[in-house]
Write a protein that holds these residues in place. Structure first.
Motif, mmCIF file in Angstrom:
data_model
loop_
_atom_site.group_PDB
_atom_site.id
_atom_site.type_symbol
_atom_site.label_atom_id
_atom_site.label_comp_id
_atom_site.label_asym_id
_atom_site.label_seq_id
_atom_site.Cartn_x
_atom_site.Cartn_y
_atom_site.Cartn_z
ATOM 1 N N ASN A 171 4.326 -20.613 61.519
ATOM 2 C CA ASN A 171 4.809 -21.061 62.893
ATOM 3 C C ASN A 171 5.013 -19.934 63.733
ATOM 4 N N ALA A 172 4.110 -20.005 65.071
ATOM 5 C CA ALA A 172 3.991 -18.977 66.024
ATOM 6 C C ALA A 172 5.323 -18.797 66.744
ATOM 7 N N LEU A 173 6.492 -19.432 66.694
ATOM 8 C CA LEU A 173 7.666 -18.883 67.235
ATOM 9 C C LEU A 173 8.775 -18.264 66.245
ATOM 10 N N ASP A 174 8.140 -18.091 64.987
ATOM 11 C CA ASP A 174 8.874 -17.567 63.938
ATOM 12 C C ASP A 174 8.190 -16.226 63.797
ATOM 13 N N GLU A 175 9.140 -15.144 64.217
ATOM 14 C CA GLU A 175 8.553 -13.787 64.392
ATOM 15 C C GLU A 175 8.325 -13.051 62.891
ATOM 16 N N ALA A 176 9.027 -13.335 61.825
ATOM 17 C CA ALA A 176 8.921 -13.115 60.698
ATOM 18 C C ALA A 176 7.750 -13.976 59.785
ATOM 19 N N ALA A 177 7.450 -15.068 60.194
ATOM 20 C CA ALA A 177 6.204 -15.566 59.713
ATOM 21 C C ALA A 177 4.959 -14.861 60.220
ATOM 22 N N VAL A 178 5.155 -14.662 61.433
ATOM 23 C CA VAL A 178 4.100 -14.029 62.202
ATOM 24 C C VAL A 178 3.660 -12.697 61.723
ATOM 25 N N HIS A 179 4.814 -12.030 61.298
ATOM 26 C CA HIS A 179 4.654 -10.647 60.602
ATOM 27 C C HIS A 179 3.963 -10.798 59.237
ATOM 28 N N SER A 180 4.084 -11.894 58.659
ATOM 29 C CA SER A 180 3.630 -12.198 57.112
ATOM 30 C C SER A 180 1.992 -12.475 57.278
ATOM 31 N N ILE A 181 1.613 -12.959 58.659
ATOM 32 C CA ILE A 181 0.169 -13.125 58.747
ATOM 33 C C ILE A 181 -0.230 -11.910 58.571
ATOM 34 N N PHE A 182 0.089 -10.925 59.491
ATOM 35 C CA PHE A 182 -0.455 -9.643 59.614
ATOM 36 C C PHE A 182 -0.746 -9.085 58.115
ATOM 37 N N ALA A 183 0.395 -9.113 57.470
ATOM 38 C CA ALA A 183 0.606 -8.505 56.049
ATOM 39 C C ALA A 183 -0.426 -9.183 55.351
ATOM 40 N N ALA A 184 -0.472 -10.468 55.296
ATOM 41 C CA ALA A 184 -1.458 -11.146 54.279
ATOM 42 C C ALA A 184 -2.984 -10.811 54.309
ATOM 43 N N LEU A 199 5.226 -24.497 56.556
ATOM 44 C CA LEU A 199 5.210 -23.991 57.750
ATOM 45 C C LEU A 199 6.485 -23.852 58.376
ATOM 46 N N GLN A 200 7.238 -24.840 58.249
ATOM 47 C CA GLN A 200 8.744 -24.846 59.058
ATOM 48 C C GLN A 200 9.398 -23.967 58.259
ATOM 49 N N ARG A 201 9.269 -23.843 57.239
ATOM 50 C CA ARG A 201 10.261 -22.881 56.457
ATOM 51 C C ARG A 201 9.710 -21.216 56.547
ATOM 52 N N GLY A 202 8.708 -21.234 57.172
ATOM 53 C CA GLY A 202 8.242 -19.815 57.645
ATOM 54 C C GLY A 202 6.864 -19.275 56.569
ATOM 55 N N GLY A 203 6.465 -20.306 55.867
ATOM 56 C CA GLY A 203 5.393 -19.954 54.887
ATOM 57 C C GLY A 203 4.126 -19.930 55.785
ATOM 58 N N LEU A 204 2.945 -19.742 54.765
ATOM 59 C CA LEU A 204 1.449 -19.289 55.280
ATOM 60 C C LEU A 204 0.604 -20.489 54.662
ATOM 61 N N VAL A 205 -0.066 -21.268 55.686
ATOM 62 C CA VAL A 205 -1.106 -22.243 55.434
ATOM 63 C C VAL A 205 -2.197 -22.152 55.818
ATOM 64 N N ALA A 206 -3.207 -21.944 54.929
ATOM 65 C CA ALA A 206 -4.445 -21.801 55.266
ATOM 66 C C ALA A 206 -5.039 -23.399 55.684
ATOM 67 N N PHE A 207 -5.881 -23.812 56.484
ATOM 68 C CA PHE A 207 -6.372 -25.034 56.875
ATOM 69 C C PHE A 207 -7.762 -24.842 57.717
#
Ligand code: TXA
Ligand code: MG
Length: 341
Positions: free
Chosen positions: A46-59, A27-35
């Motif tokens: 990470n809700a504060l990492d814009e790129a990580a959040v975009h990748s949620i939408f893409a996935a 999560l800290q390096r911007g990855g996606l974790v299902a839990f």
């Protein structure tokens, strides 16, 4: 961007700290974790990492206009996310957190617009699940997490359901067995003068009203030109692949009728004494208790989809308040798609 999806089994009650640390590092390096949470499995970043959040939408293949819920491990951690924390929020959090209640409040600039779909508000909640709380605390950041399914598909209540939709699209899946609640959290909008329920869930309107007084129960005015109030309110949502129909009485007769048309039918009758199986019909008797029904609902839909049925016939539960959230999800699962119409 295909990803290698690692699956790790974890004890839900006593999560292995090493596994939690490993997931937190992703999560800290911007990855996606299902839990897992107490409601359904979430797809976290990470809700504060814009790129990580975009990748949620893409996935998920999720439209960018559908905002995400931000999860915290401590009620005090919402203060950095919300610009206002009214007494009603304080009281509700004291009573229902950790638990399946998401509160919509004015957001602080720190929260990326991607999380809130450009809205001035953010939904926050503290989940009631040891592993989820340990993971969020270890990550040290708030975690944005929609349900861990492809957009418009049935929410996952088991790790296998997550893999069906997201294998190769996420970095890590923590498998801690089936979730207990089975339905997504109640979403309550506290950003307006009169609080309003945006999505019914396991915490009922009556339980909320007992804490903060009357909610605004007026109908949500549908205005096609306005931004989405809460896209969970869209008619079609949480739907299985097979067409689902809800039948108020004598669902067995409807099942037999569809079968005689050559359809492979899945049947979810209420588990009264008289449930007889019908040869060739995939039958999943459903509990008569709302909490037990909720915890089984999505798993039943996933199972019937896996068995390849063409049609799912659901016998409608009673029209009483404890069944409200279940009726809501059944209605959405059965709503016709544009394809159909
Ligand atoms: O139980 C749950 O809520 C699960 C677990 C993982 O926490 N999460 C979940 O997330 O169901 P999702 O993304 O599938 O649904 C979030 C709902 C949507 O209906 C969304 O429109 C609404 O919350 N929502 C999020 N932020 C909002 C906001 N700022 N204003 C209004 N609605 C919001
Ligand atoms: Mg969802």
């Amino acid at each position: 961007m295909p990803r290698q999806t690692v699956v790790l089994s974890v004890d839900a009650e006593q999560p292995d700290p090493q596994v939690v640390e490993r997931a937190a590092a992703v999560l800290q390096r911007g990855g996606l974790v299902a839990f897992p949470t107490e409601t359904v499995y979430g797809l976290g970043a990470n809700a504060l990492d814009e790129a990580a959040v975009h990748s949620i939408f893409a996935a998920k293949g999720r439209p960018a206009n559908n905002p995400l819920i931000v999860h915290v491990a401590d009620p005090r951690d919402v203060r950095e996310l919300v610009a206002d924390w009214p007494p009603a929020a304080e009281r509700l959090a004291a009573v229902f957190w950790p638990g399946p209640l998401s509160l919509v409040l004015p957001k602080r600039p720190l929260v990326p617009d991607a999380v809130t779909a450009g809205a001035a508000t953010v939904a926050v909640r503290m989940p009631d699940h040891r592993l989820a709380l340990a993971l969020i605390a270890a990550a040290g950041v708030p975690i944005a997490a929609p349900s861990a399914n492809r957009s418009l598909a049935v929410s996952p209540t088991q790790a296998e359901h997550v893999l069906k939709g997201l294998a190769g699209r996420i970095d890590l899946l923590l498998d801690a067995g089936p979730t207990s609640g089975g339905l997504e959290s109640t979403v309550l909008d506290l950003s307006r003068p009169r609080p309003r329920l945006l999505r019914p869930g396991l915490i009922s309107a009556a339980a909320i009203e007992a804490v903060i007084g009357p909610l605004d129960r007026g109908e949500l005015a549908p205005d096609p030109a306005a931004p989405l109030v809460s896209p969970g309110m869209l008619a079609r949502h949480y739907a299985p692949r097979a067409t689902l129909e809800c039948v108020a009485a004598d669902s067995a007769a409807r099942v037999v009728e569809l079968q005689s048309q050559g359809l492979h039918v899945g049947w979810m009758p209420l588990a009264t004494d008289e449930v007889n199986t019908i040869a060739g019909v995939e039958t999943i008797p459903m509990p008569l208790d709302p909490a037990a029904y909720a915890s089984k609902l999505y798993a039943a839909m996933h199972m019937l989809d896996d068995r390849g049925v063409d049609r799912i016939v659901v016998e409608l539960p009673p029209e009483t308040p404890p069944w409200l959230a279940i009726h809501d999800r059944l209605r959405r699962a059965g709503a016709p798609t544009e394809r159909d119409g």
